[in-house]
Design a protein around this motif. Sequence first.
Motif, PDB file in Angstrom:
ATOM      1  N   GLN A 150       0.826  -1.205   0.000  1.00  0.00           N
ATOM      2  CA  GLN A 150       0.000   0.000   0.000  1.00  0.00           C
ATOM      3  C   GLN A 150       0.864   1.261   0.000  1.00  0.00           C
ATOM      4  OE1 GLN A 150      -2.414   1.493   3.487  1.00  0.00           O
ATOM      5  NE2 GLN A 150      -4.079   0.602   2.272  1.00  0.00           N
ATOM      6  N   MET A 151       1.948   1.248   0.766  1.00  0.00           N
ATOM      7  CA  MET A 151       2.856   2.386   0.790  1.00  0.00           C
ATOM      8  C   MET A 151       3.385   2.682  -0.614  1.00  0.00           C
ATOM      9  SD  MET A 151       4.957   1.464   4.298  1.00  0.00           S
ATOM     10  CE  MET A 151       6.005   2.917   4.339  1.00  0.00           C
ATOM     11  N   SER A 152       3.752   1.629  -1.321  1.00  0.00           N
ATOM     12  CA  SER A 152       4.293   1.791  -2.673  1.00  0.00           C
ATOM     13  C   SER A 152       3.235   2.298  -3.641  1.00  0.00           C
ATOM     14  CB  SER A 152       4.864   0.453  -3.161  1.00  0.00           C
ATOM     15  OG  SER A 152       5.317   0.550  -4.492  1.00  0.00           O
ATOM     16  N   LYS A 153       2.039   1.740  -3.547  1.00  0.00           N
ATOM     17  CA  LYS A 153       0.980   2.106  -4.485  1.00  0.00           C
ATOM     18  C   LYS A 153       0.470   3.525  -4.267  1.00  0.00           C
ATOM     19  CE  LYS A 153      -3.585   0.676  -6.144  1.00  0.00           C
ATOM     20  NZ  LYS A 153      -4.649  -0.366  -6.055  1.00  0.00           N
ATOM     21  N   LEU A 154       0.327   3.931  -3.004  1.00  0.00           N
ATOM     22  CA  LEU A 154      -0.293   5.220  -2.689  1.00  0.00           C
ATOM     23  C   LEU A 154       0.716   6.306  -2.318  1.00  0.00           C
ATOM     24  CD1 LEU A 154      -3.338   3.990  -0.559  1.00  0.00           C
ATOM     25  CD2 LEU A 154      -3.271   4.482  -3.010  1.00  0.00           C
ATOM     26  N   GLY A 155       1.990   5.961  -2.283  1.00  0.00           N
ATOM     27  CA  GLY A 155       2.999   6.943  -1.921  1.00  0.00           C
ATOM     28  C   GLY A 155       2.958   7.346  -0.465  1.00  0.00           C
ATOM     29  N   LEU A 156       2.624   6.410   0.415  1.00  0.00           N
ATOM     30  CA  LEU A 156       2.522   6.700   1.841  1.00  0.00           C
ATOM     31  C   LEU A 156       3.829   6.377   2.566  1.00  0.00           C
ATOM     32  CD1 LEU A 156      -1.049   5.295   2.574  1.00  0.00           C
ATOM     33  CD2 LEU A 156      -0.390   7.640   2.018  1.00  0.00           C
ATOM     34  N   THR A 157       3.990   6.978   3.735  1.00  0.00           N
ATOM     35  CA  THR A 157       5.145   6.719   4.593  1.00  0.00           C
ATOM     36  C   THR A 157       4.664   6.289   5.974  1.00  0.00           C
ATOM     37  OG1 THR A 157       5.283   8.971   5.496  1.00  0.00           O
ATOM     38  CG2 THR A 157       6.379   8.558   3.369  1.00  0.00           C
ATOM     39  N   SER A 280      -3.162   0.545   7.910  1.00  0.00           N
ATOM     40  CA  SER A 280      -3.296   0.347   6.463  1.00  0.00           C
ATOM     41  C   SER A 280      -4.690  -0.123   6.094  1.00  0.00           C
ATOM     42  CB  SER A 280      -2.263  -0.669   5.963  1.00  0.00           C
ATOM     43  OG  SER A 280      -2.408  -1.915   6.625  1.00  0.00           O
ATOM     44  N   MET A 281      -5.337  -0.887   6.991  1.00  0.00           N
ATOM     45  CA  MET A 281      -6.683  -1.355   6.693  1.00  0.00           C
ATOM     46  C   MET A 281      -7.707  -0.245   6.881  1.00  0.00           C
ATOM     47  SD  MET A 281      -5.883  -4.083   5.494  1.00  0.00           S
ATOM     48  CE  MET A 281      -7.561  -4.265   4.892  1.00  0.00           C
ATOM     49  N   VAL A 282      -7.409   0.722   7.732  1.00  0.00           N
ATOM     50  CA  VAL A 282      -8.267   1.906   7.824  1.00  0.00           C
ATOM     51  C   VAL A 282      -8.268   2.623   6.474  1.00  0.00           C
ATOM     52  CG1 VAL A 282      -8.554   4.175   8.907  1.00  0.00           C
ATOM     53  CG2 VAL A 282      -7.920   2.191  10.295  1.00  0.00           C
ATOM     54  N   PRO A 293     -11.987   9.342  -2.232  1.00  0.00           N
ATOM     55  CA  PRO A 293     -12.256   9.036  -3.641  1.00  0.00           C
ATOM     56  C   PRO A 293     -10.978   8.576  -4.358  1.00  0.00           C
ATOM     57  CG  PRO A 293     -13.247  11.130  -3.011  1.00  0.00           C
ATOM     58  CD  PRO A 293     -12.333  10.725  -1.884  1.00  0.00           C
ATOM     59  N   TYR A 294     -11.139   7.681  -5.324  1.00  0.00           N
ATOM     60  CA  TYR A 294     -10.004   7.219  -6.102  1.00  0.00           C
ATOM     61  C   TYR A 294      -9.329   8.415  -6.773  1.00  0.00           C
ATOM     62  CZ  TYR A 294     -11.686   2.478  -5.395  1.00  0.00           C
ATOM     63  OH  TYR A 294     -12.090   1.294  -4.816  1.00  0.00           O
ATOM     64  N   GLY A 295      -8.012   8.435  -6.731  1.00  0.00           N
ATOM     65  CA  GLY A 295      -7.260   9.538  -7.304  1.00  0.00           C
ATOM     66  C   GLY A 295      -6.896  10.621  -6.304  1.00  0.00           C
ATOM     67  N   THR A 296      -7.457  10.532  -5.086  1.00  0.00           N
ATOM     68  CA  THR A 296      -7.163  11.519  -4.041  1.00  0.00           C
ATOM     69  C   THR A 296      -5.728  11.336  -3.533  1.00  0.00           C
ATOM     70  OG1 THR A 296      -9.467  11.637  -3.316  1.00  0.00           O
ATOM     71  CG2 THR A 296      -7.801  12.281  -1.717  1.00  0.00           C
ATOM     72  N   ASP A 297      -5.098  12.428  -3.143  1.00  0.00           N
ATOM     73  CA  ASP A 297      -3.812  12.367  -2.447  1.00  0.00           C
ATOM     74  C   ASP A 297      -4.091  11.849  -1.041  1.00  0.00           C
ATOM     75  OD1 ASP A 297      -1.521  12.875  -0.929  1.00  0.00           O
ATOM     76  OD2 ASP A 297      -1.006  14.661  -2.068  1.00  0.00           O
ATOM     77  N   VAL A 298      -3.831  10.574  -0.810  1.00  0.00           N
ATOM     78  CA  VAL A 298      -4.208   9.940   0.446  1.00  0.00           C
ATOM     79  C   VAL A 298      -3.438  10.518   1.621  1.00  0.00           C
ATOM     80  CG1 VAL A 298      -4.366   7.752   1.697  1.00  0.00           C
ATOM     81  CG2 VAL A 298      -4.888   7.832  -0.752  1.00  0.00           C
TER      82      VAL A 298
END
Length: 380
Positions: A150-157, A280-282, A293-298
């Motif tokens: 998920q970190m890789s896909k959404l650019g999260l840290t 991550s499940m949240v 929404p899909y495409g949002t900067d998470v």
Amino acid sequence: MTASIIGTGESPYTRYPAADASTETTIADAVTRALENAGLTPDDVDGFAVSSFTLEPDHAIDLAWKLGFRLSWLMQDTNGGASAGSMLQHAVHAIEAGDASVIVIAAGDLMDKNAFKRLVASYNRATEEHLSTLPMSGPNALFAMLTTRQMSKLGLTRKDYGRIAVAQRRWATANPDAVYRSPLTLEDYLQAPLVAEPLGRFDCVPPVTGADAVVVVADELAKGKRRAKVLAVTASYNADNQSGDGLQTGLADCASIAWERAGIAPDDVDVLAVYDDYPSMVVAQLIDMGFIPYGTDVSEYIRTRIYSGDLALNTSGGQLSAGQAGSAGGMHGLVEVVRQLRQDAGSRQVSAKLGVVSGYGMVLYRFGACANMTILEAGE
């Protein structure tokens, strides 16, 4: 739908149960509290549903007898974090069919160290034969890999996930029943020991002993009472047949149906309880239900909506701070949202007319196979 929740009860969560505590007495305590909150007695109850990992060798009928219930409807659910929504869905249908009119739904476990070890080792046949033989303990390693994807896909840290844990701990400081109430900073989160990289101590739910219960009644019996009316309950099972990447849950299948049945959208919701075994499940469930929404900067969403407190998410502190009482994990969120809608949440009370609860759980080989979504509306 024609059913409402008019009472809630929670047997206090604790990391270290009393020597004379049992699963039976813990669940019974939550049931007693819920009936008292609803202004009812055991004689009023004609339906009962229970979920527990540690009730054995007893079953639902044994517990119903010991609680003094004479019933026309009974069920036992085994689906862990999804059990609350599952039991509520069946209870509503039972009321609509005329099979019962006052149903108590309960879930709970005595979850000390030994009980937790037994559960992790023998959760199901897949666990016993394939996962327990690997050099890892419990689901942390599975969800560590999912979190990395998920970190890789959404650019999260890790900071993004930390902001979720910190925000929920902030809510927990106002919940006297949360096991962990001491303030938590982002620095505390980042400096905590790693459990399974990238998961640290505050990413993983602490197992606790406890139980939760709600009282569901036919709408005509809820008149004049503070209530949370059930607008929709939808579910999805084996959505990806354990062949997906785990980043999408069954909520992606059933959320749109719930929104349509309730006649509302994510922006209308005032309070939200998302099953939070891991941060991550949240994130995954918020995306699947349409809150993100899909495409949002998470990352930006987490900072501006969750970390800021703007989104009333897991206002009890969630399981990450209140604790995960075995099969009661999903019930904890349902109880909290009902309390918010009935103006019973004390100093953490928010202005709430509409609430949503998600359920998720039952890891098979890799990921949770059960998901459900409940939409509730405050009323009198």
